[in-house]
Write an enzyme that holds these catalytic residues in place. Structure first.
Site, mmCIF file in Angstrom:
data_model
loop_
_atom_site.group_PDB
_atom_site.id
_atom_site.type_symbol
_atom_site.label_atom_id
_atom_site.label_comp_id
_atom_site.label_asym_id
_atom_site.label_seq_id
_atom_site.Cartn_x
_atom_site.Cartn_y
_atom_site.Cartn_z
ATOM 1 N N TYR A 62 10.760 -24.447 -26.049
ATOM 2 C CA TYR A 62 10.487 -23.006 -25.721
ATOM 3 C C TYR A 62 9.758 -22.508 -26.917
ATOM 4 O O TYR A 62 10.354 -22.217 -27.999
ATOM 5 C CB TYR A 62 11.771 -22.329 -25.548
ATOM 6 N N SER A 212 18.462 -20.633 -13.787
ATOM 7 C CA SER A 212 17.924 -19.956 -12.742
ATOM 8 C C SER A 212 18.915 -19.675 -11.460
ATOM 9 O O SER A 212 18.377 -19.748 -10.526
ATOM 10 C CB SER A 212 16.620 -20.895 -12.220
ATOM 11 N N PRO A 213 19.980 -19.250 -11.908
ATOM 12 C CA PRO A 213 20.960 -18.860 -10.832
ATOM 13 C C PRO A 213 20.338 -17.682 -10.056
ATOM 14 O O PRO A 213 20.888 -17.388 -9.187
ATOM 15 C CB PRO A 213 22.217 -18.635 -11.528
ATOM 16 N N ARG A 216 15.087 -17.655 -10.596
ATOM 17 C CA ARG A 216 14.078 -17.080 -11.516
ATOM 18 C C ARG A 216 13.599 -15.615 -11.520
ATOM 19 O O ARG A 216 12.545 -15.146 -11.738
ATOM 20 C CB ARG A 216 12.649 -17.807 -11.106
#
Length: 350
Positions: A62, A212-213, A216
């Site tokens: 990241y 990503s619950p 997104r």
């Protein structure tokens, strides 16, 4: 026991305890457009921790690397002791093009190098949960786990995790050293992991971390969120957000929004509550760059769903109704994560 209203859960069966909801930190630094200004990002991280969200998720890719540096700064002055810190290794970047992910590496020398580099950037002596971010399909998983086991024995990491790993890879890895958690994309419209991966984890006592619950960001505000995406936001290229798929997915969001209105919560809270209701071994890690969104996500912990409401939500997002895949077919995921047998590695090194 709850911290500021956020309950705690046991993640896996090795002793790790985390807040029932975590914070995915990627979007503060990478892939979702320009990085958040450092002072604002640190303020958000401190707000999360003070609100009881203590499970922080990052990765060396990241930024690359800048997200770990950011967390290192945020965790000074007594904050380190308040959090459960997770980071990842394996994804490398293309030299000179740091926005492009390069090869996946799991060779022992790289595993050790990546761990020690993350410790330095984070400014910590030990990483609470260390994931293999994606699986290097050239190296037997037993070899990778052997090096991670050494890092545990040396006190550099406490617990080991895998991300986007198949059921067979998880089983083989767990036989070498206990896996504490598997991180996977799991939401109302990404449920293929329920067939094989999740039952395997539950059989072995491995915790589930859902990334990503919120689809997104789609479940938080629907198609209009696409209009707000900045330059360099990779979500613009995801299949589900393309012109041919968006109208069908918009229908799903509108039905969810109507149900959320009846429940007197937001669509995002409804989507998050669904994940929370899938078991006490599940920790979703929604990401955000805004404090108000963070507070909304915490509110999802208070949304109660009946079995009938769970079934209704799942009917809205039946696989045949969801348009587009979650990634492009070439992306490394659990579906193409199997590694060679250990015997092949021994033969090659003989």
């Amino acid at each position: 026991m709850a911290t500021n209203g956020v309950r705690r859960i046991k993640l896996g069966s090795q002793g790790l305890e985390v807040s029932a909801q975590g914070l995915g930190c990627m979007g503060l630094s990478a892939f979702y457009g320009p990085p958040k200004p450092e002072s604002e990002a640190i303020a958000l991280l401190h707000h999360a921790i003070n609100s009881g969200i203590t499970f922080l998720d990052t990765s060396d890719i990241y930024g690359p690397e800048t997200n770990e540096i950011l967390l290192g700064k945020a965790l000074k002055n007594g904050f380190r002791e308040k959090v459960e810190l997770a980071t990842k290794f394996a994804a490398t970047y293309v030299e000179g093009k740091k926005e492009i992910v390069g090869e996946i590496r799991g060779d022992p020398e790289y595993v050790r190098f990546a761990c020690e580099a993350s410790l330095t950037r984070l400014g910590v002596n030990c990483i609470d949960l260390y994931y293999q971010h994606r699986i290097d399909t050239r190296v037997p998983i037993e070899i990778i786990m052997g090096e991670l086991k050494k890092l545990v024995e040396e006190g550099k990491i406490k617990y080991v995790g895998l991300s986007e790993a198949s059921a067979s890879t998880i089983r083989r890895a767990h036989s070498i050293h206990p896996i504490t958690a598997v991180q996977l994309e799991w939401s109302l419209w990404s449920r293929d992991v329920e067939e094989d991966v999740i039952p395997t984890c539950r059989e072995l006592g491995i915790g589930l971390v859902a990334y990503s619950p919120l689809g997104r960001g789609f479940f938080a505000s629907g198609p209009k969120f696409l209009e707000t995406l900045g330059q360099g936001d990779f979500r613009k290229d995801l299949p589900r957000f393309q012109d041919e798929n968006l109208p069908g997915n918009k229908v799903i969001y509108e039905k969810m929004a109507a149900m959320a209105e009846k429940k007197q919560c937001t669509p995002g809270q409804l989507a998050l509550a669904w994940v929370h209701h899938r078991g006490d071994d599940v920790c979703p890690i929604p990401g955000t760059t805004k404090i108000e969104n963070l507070d909304q996500n915490i509110g999802a912990l208070s949304v109660k769903l009946t079995p009938e409401e769970m079934a209704e939500l799942e009917a809205l997002c039946r696989p045949e109704l969801v348009k587009g895949e979650r990634y492009h077919p070439s992306a490394p995921t659990y579906k193409n994560s199997d590694t060679p047998p250990l015997s092949s590695w021994k033969a090659a090194s003989a």
